[in-house]
Design a protein around this motif. Structure first.
Motif, PDB file in Angstrom:
ATOM      1  N   VAL A   1       5.287   5.967  -1.949  1.00 54.35           N
ATOM      2  CA  VAL A   1       5.168   7.089  -1.014  1.00 54.35           C
ATOM      3  C   VAL A   1       6.514   7.779  -0.772  1.00 54.35           C
ATOM      4  O   VAL A   1       6.568   8.956  -0.427  1.00 54.35           O
TER       5      VAL A   1
ATOM      6  N   ARG B   1       0.817  -1.218   0.000  1.00 59.63           N
ATOM      7  CA  ARG B   1       0.000   0.000   0.000  1.00 59.63           C
ATOM      8  C   ARG B   1       0.847   1.264   0.000  1.00 59.63           C
ATOM      9  O   ARG B   1       0.435   2.297  -0.504  1.00 59.63           O
ATOM     10  N   LEU B   2       2.048   1.181   0.582  1.00 56.13           N
ATOM     11  CA  LEU B   2       2.939   2.340   0.652  1.00 56.13           C
ATOM     12  C   LEU B   2       3.817   2.494  -0.585  1.00 56.13           C
ATOM     13  O   LEU B   2       4.542   3.477  -0.700  1.00 56.13           O
TER      14      LEU B   2
ATOM     15  N   PRO C   1      -0.781   8.549   3.367  1.00 56.56           N
ATOM     16  CA  PRO C   1       0.456   7.782   3.535  1.00 56.56           C
ATOM     17  C   PRO C   1       1.675   8.689   3.578  1.00 56.56           C
ATOM     18  O   PRO C   1       1.730   9.699   2.891  1.00 56.56           O
TER      19      PRO C   1
ATOM     20  N   TYR D   1       0.487   4.390   6.894  1.00 50.95           N
ATOM     21  CA  TYR D   1      -0.651   4.737   6.049  1.00 50.95           C
ATOM     22  C   TYR D   1      -1.842   4.956   6.972  1.00 50.95           C
ATOM     23  O   TYR D   1      -2.784   4.170   6.983  1.00 50.95           O
TER      24      TYR D   1
END
Length: 179
Positions: A39, A35-36, A78, A73
């Motif tokens: 970032v 998910r990161l 994030p 996040y």
């Protein structure tokens, strides 16, 4: 930074958006890394401490890092922050004077918005200069203060130009769009 709340874990500050409260999915270090993705530069993310909100809203360490960066996040914002930024942001959340530090935050996936003038605004109002920022980095703390005089305090119409967020407060910092 919608409806921010602070939780301290392992001496570090965590910005937790209210939308993260009540999460029921058990996060793993691997799923959070997915998910990161994007970032921050891969070398920062790869060896960072990973934090994730629990169902109760507390932050848990999913992985201890080795490079001094903390990535998370929380809700919809994030980020990866170095130690100086974590100290600065912790003082902001406690409404304390910021430490004498310089910090750096990566938010290369952007954010869901915050007031440009009120560090404690929990949502958009007609007069709090709400801004949604695309990919950006931030310079925080006393080390960034000399730079602030060189930049506007209003969000530039050209979204690619730097500006000072939260001007006139102890938490003023430099926003640097990266797109």
């Amino acid at each position: 930074m919608t409806c921010p709340k602070l939780y301290a874990t392992a001496g570090a500050f965590i910005l937790l958006a209210s939308s993260a409260l009540g999460q029921t999915t058990e996060e793993t270090a691997e799923s959070l890394m997915d998910r990161l993705d994007g970032v921050a530069p891969p070398a920062v993310l790869q060896n960072s401490t990973l934090l994730s909100p629990t169902e109760s809203g507390e932050m848990q360490v999913l992985r201890e890092g080795t490079n001094g960066w903390t990535c998370m996040y929380p809700g919809t914002n994030p980020m990866c922050a170095d130690g100086g930024a974590m100290s600065f942001l912790q003082s902001w959340m406690k409404n304390e004077d910021p430490p004498d530090t310089l910090g750096f935050v990566y938010m290369l996936l952007g954010d869901e918005g915050a007031s440009n003038t009120d560090p404690y605004a929990e949502g958009e109002t007609a007069d709090n200069n709400w801004v949604v920022t695309g990919p950006h980095v931030m310079l925080l703390g006393s080390g960034a203060q000399p730079l602030l005089e060189s930049y506007p305090t209003d969000v530039p119409k050209d979204a690619g130009q730097p500006w000072v967020m939260w001007p006139g407060t102890p938490y003023a910092h430099l926003m640097l769009p990266t797109h």
